[in-house]
Design a protein around this motif. Structure first.
Motif, PDB file in Angstrom:
ATOM      1  N   ALA A  13       0.851  -1.197   0.000  1.00 53.61           N
ATOM      2  CA  ALA A  13       0.000   0.000   0.000  1.00 53.61           C
ATOM      3  C   ALA A  13       0.881   1.239   0.000  1.00 53.61           C
ATOM      4  N   VAL A  14       0.433   2.253  -0.748  1.00 51.74           N
ATOM      5  CA  VAL A  14       1.141   3.532  -0.749  1.00 51.74           C
ATOM      6  C   VAL A  14       0.200   4.587  -0.187  1.00 51.74           C
ATOM      7  N   ILE A  15       0.678   5.331   0.808  1.00 54.84           N
ATOM      8  CA  ILE A  15      -0.093   6.458   1.325  1.00 54.84           C
ATOM      9  C   ILE A  15       0.603   7.723   0.843  1.00 54.84           C
ATOM     10  N   ASP A  30      -2.590   8.305  10.771  1.00 53.73           N
ATOM     11  CA  ASP A  30      -3.743   7.511  11.250  1.00 53.73           C
ATOM     12  C   ASP A  30      -4.007   6.336  10.311  1.00 53.73           C
ATOM     13  N   VAL A  31      -4.054   6.636   9.007  1.00 55.04           N
ATOM     14  CA  VAL A  31      -4.369   5.597   8.018  1.00 55.04           C
ATOM     15  C   VAL A  31      -3.307   4.496   8.091  1.00 55.04           C
ATOM     16  N   CYS A  32      -2.057   4.913   8.207  1.00 55.42           N
ATOM     17  CA  CYS A  32      -0.956   3.947   8.266  1.00 55.42           C
ATOM     18  C   CYS A  32      -1.090   3.065   9.503  1.00 55.42           C
ATOM     19  N   ARG A  33      -1.342   3.692  10.643  1.00 47.90           N
ATOM     20  CA  ARG A  33      -1.452   2.912  11.889  1.00 47.90           C
ATOM     21  C   ARG A  33      -2.590   1.899  11.821  1.00 47.90           C
ATOM     22  N   ILE A  34      -3.731   2.343  11.287  1.00 46.05           N
ATOM     23  CA  ILE A  34      -4.880   1.427  11.237  1.00 46.05           C
ATOM     24  C   ILE A  34      -4.564   0.257  10.296  1.00 46.05           C
ATOM     25  N   LEU A  35      -3.857   0.539   9.192  1.00 52.84           N
ATOM     26  CA  LEU A  35      -3.480  -0.550   8.282  1.00 52.84           C
ATOM     27  C   LEU A  35      -2.443  -1.474   8.918  1.00 52.84           C
ATOM     28  N   TYR A  51       4.014   2.196   2.292  1.00 56.23           N
ATOM     29  CA  TYR A  51       4.896   3.324   1.985  1.00 56.23           C
ATOM     30  C   TYR A  51       4.157   4.612   2.321  1.00 56.23           C
ATOM     31  N   VAL A  52       4.764   5.458   3.136  1.00 48.58           N
ATOM     32  CA  VAL A  52       4.153   6.751   3.473  1.00 48.58           C
ATOM     33  C   VAL A  52       5.054   7.806   2.827  1.00 48.58           C
ATOM     34  N   VAL A  53       4.530   8.444   1.788  1.00 44.55           N
ATOM     35  CA  VAL A  53       5.418   9.194   0.896  1.00 44.55           C
ATOM     36  C   VAL A  53       5.121  10.699   0.934  1.00 44.55           C
ATOM     37  N   GLY A  54       6.166  11.486   1.159  1.00 43.62           N
ATOM     38  CA  GLY A  54       6.035  12.945   1.203  1.00 43.62           C
ATOM     39  C   GLY A  54       6.637  13.588  -0.022  1.00 43.62           C
ATOM     40  N   ARG A  55       6.047  14.715  -0.433  1.00 44.29           N
ATOM     41  CA  ARG A  55       6.632  15.380  -1.613  1.00 44.29           C
ATOM     42  C   ARG A  55       7.828  16.242  -1.220  1.00 44.29           C
ATOM     43  N   ARG A  96       6.044  -3.784   7.405  1.00 43.07           N
ATOM     44  CA  ARG A  96       7.047  -2.711   7.338  1.00 43.07           C
ATOM     45  C   ARG A  96       6.358  -1.414   6.920  1.00 43.07           C
ATOM     46  N   ILE A  97       6.785  -0.334   7.569  1.00 39.41           N
ATOM     47  CA  ILE A  97       6.281   0.998   7.199  1.00 39.41           C
ATOM     48  C   ILE A  97       7.483   1.780   6.656  1.00 39.41           C
TER      49      ILE A  97
END
Ligand SMILES: Cc1cc2nc3c(=O)[nH]c(=O)nc-3n(C[C@H](O)[C@H](O)[C@H](O)COP(=O)(O)OP(=O)(O)OC[C@H]3O[C@@H](n4cnc5c(N)ncnc54)[C@H](O)[C@@H]3O)c2cc1C
Ligand SMILES: NC(=O)c1ccc[n+]([C@@H]2O[C@H](COP(=O)([O-])OP(=O)(O)OC[C@H]3O[C@@H](n4cnc5c(N)ncnc54)[C@H](OP(=O)(O)O)[C@@H]3O)[C@@H](O)[C@H]2O)c1
Length: 462
Positions: free
Chosen positions: A152-154, A163-168, A197-201, A271-272
């Motif tokens: 999953a990519v956030i 929040d979305v990452c933690r719940i997943l 993946y939690v991705v920032g610009r 893994r996050i």
């Protein structure tokens, strides 16, 4: 005619929206020293806005604000009219005619668009709908999320993304004693997601998480945060940001990220990956998302004004699930000026203004629909107090004729078949939810369909 705000002619205010900003505005009106009657019009049968439907289920402390809101709502001068959508069940003109002032506190209920090809492919969701789904917002009750995918990519690095990452990433055991909805818990229990993946610009110094929320990503039972130390090299502007007081939060985040980068690998199931300086340019796939294509960025601009600039280099992630968490956006209501670009009601000191900047008499706003979708629950308090100060300052200029308030609106609503939900009704829903939760060791099991709530109330009334 006696002045508005006197015992004979109380100031009658309609507050549209029962989230934090509406409740804090009500409190400020009651503390004003004037005689005030507040009717709160809320589109759902249940109050408290994002405190109920946004705040993550595993953050119960933050929902304690509801106890304060409940005390405010029990004032005899307060009336809750739930299940009433302003602009649909009743027009803004009808509300204006029944009150001296109308204060919009209707939040920012939709999401910003990324504006890239493939954004709407199957498997690409907004954080708004995912959050609404696991929190039991009736509008999102029937959404389905395909959690059979492993990656999953956030997109976005704010607290909603966290929040979305933690719940997943959490296990059923970590969630089962929260007020997460039963259907979400079941679905998450079957989830095959292993890499998030939690991705920032922008860079690691510009991530918008608060430290507490970022730290939590390193405290999960079955997931490890992964940060590549090569991505933690900062430019001089970012280092300069850390030297100033307003850069303290970012510096704390950076230290947490350094801690994540130094952690040894473990055998945890998930893994996050926190990734930086990447902007999505396309979501690709045959009928559904299979890849997210990013462009690598560099930062440009002075300290605290750094923005992401594309370098032309492309980076692809194979992923079957995407959550866009790039911010919320207000929704227009017919009869109220709307700033399309910012997705807010344009205001001056809380007074709503039209496109020419002219005041629209009697209309006010506070909270996310006034400021835009930023700020924690508490930020809405001073904001609402400031708008109420404008209403009070305008009192001498108000048409002093008495206003009928809810007495008139309820007649109109009844003629249209709208079943208005009172605060006592909400307390009955609340009690039933708590009883449904008790056997499962949950603080409550929410009703997630409006019909279910109305049916419960119908049964009680016999
Ligand atoms: C996912 C998420 C998690 C969050 N978690 C936290 C947290 O843990 N801690 C924290 O401090 N802050 C948190 N926040 C921020 C906080 O929730 C907001 O600052 C706050 O809720 C904004 O308040 P508001 O009253 O302006 O809007 P809302 O809370 O959105 O309330 C608006 C209300 O207006 C109603 N409404 C909308 N349109 C109409 C209409 N036409 N007629 C009648 N009613 C209408 C809506 O149903 C809603 O009840 C979170 C935000 C999000 C999005
Ligand atoms: N626990 C809590 O206290 C809690 C929980 C949830 C929410 N909240 C609050 O609620 C508010 C809203 O949170 P939020 O996470 O929705 O918003 P946010 O904090 O504004 O974060 C939005 C993120 O999306 C990114 N973004 C925006 N447009 C983008 C684009 N076109 N492409 C790629 N990335 C883009 C932003 O990057 P840039 O920085 O580059 O713009 C940022 O990383 C915040 O104030 C938050 O603190 C609090």
């Amino acid at each position: 005619m006696s002045t508005v705000g006197s015992a004979e002619n109380p100031l009658r205010v309609a507050v549209v929206g029962a989230g934090p900003s509406g409740v804090y505005a009500t409190e400020a009106l009651f503390k004003s020293g004037h005689a005030v009657r507040v009717d709160m019009l809320e589109r759902l049968p249940v109050p408290f806005g994002l405190v109920r439907h946004g705040v993550a289920p595993d953050h119960p402390k933050l929902k304690e604000a509801i106890q304060v809101y409940d005390r405010i709502a029990r004032a005899p001068e307060f009336r809750f009219l739930g299940n009433v959508t302003v602009g649909r069940d009743v027009s803004v003109e009808e509300v204006r005619a029944a009150y001296h002032a109308v204060l919009f506190a209707c939040g920012a209920e939709t999401d910003r668009r990324l504006g890239v090809p493939g954004e709407d492919l199957a498997g690409s969701y907004t954080a708004t709908e995912f959050v609404g789904w696991y929190n039991g917002h009736p509008e999102f009750r029937d959404r389905e999320f395909d959690l059979d995918e492993e990656v999953a990519v956030i997109i976005g690095q704010g607290n909603v993304a966290a929040d979305v990452c933690r719940i997943l990433a959490k296990t059923v055991d970590e969630l089962k004693h929260t007020d997460i909805t039963e259907y979400a818990l079941e679905s998450l229990g079957r989830s095959r997601v292993r890499e998030i993946y939690v991705v920032g610009r922008r860079g690691p110094a510009q991530a918008k998480f608060t430290a507490k929320e970022l730290r939590e990503l390193g405290e999960l039972d079955e997931a490890d945060p992964v940060v590549d130390s090569a991505e933690l090299v900062l430019n001089p502007e970012s280092l300069a940001e850390f030297e100033e007081r307003r850069g303290a939060g970012a510096k704390k985040n950076f230290e947490i990220l350094q801690g994540f980068a130094a952690r040894p690998a473990t055998s945890r199931r998930r893994r996050i990956y926190l990734r930086f300086l990447l902007s999505p340019v396309e979501l690709q796939g045959d009928g559904r998302v299979q890849r997210v294509v990013f462009e690598r960025n560099r930062l440009a601009g002075a300290a605290f004004e750094q923005s992401a600039r594309g370098t032309g280099e492309r980076v692809e992630f194979a992923a079957g699930l995407v959550f866009r968490s790039i911010g919320y956006r207000g929704i227009a209501i017919p009869g109220v000026p709307f700033d399309e670009r910012q997705g807010i009601f344009p205001t001056r000191d809380g007074r709503i203004v039209d496109q020419t900047g002219a005041l629209v008499p009697g209309l006010y706003a506070s909270g996310w629909i006034k400021r835009g979708p930023t700020g924690i629950i508490g930020t809405n308090k001073p904001d609402s107090v400031a708008t109420v100060a404008s209403i009070l300052a305008d009192l001498p200029g108000l048409d002093s004729g008495p206003r009928p308030g809810a007495e008139a609106l309820t007649v109109v609503l009844a003629s249209r078949g709208t079943q208005v939900v009172s605060y006592e009704d909400w307390l009955a829903i609340d009690e039933a939810e708590v009883s449904r939760g008790t056997p499962k060791g949950k603080p409550r099991e929410k009703f997630c369909r409006v019909e279910e709530m109305l049916e419960l109330l119908g049964t009680r009334r016999g």
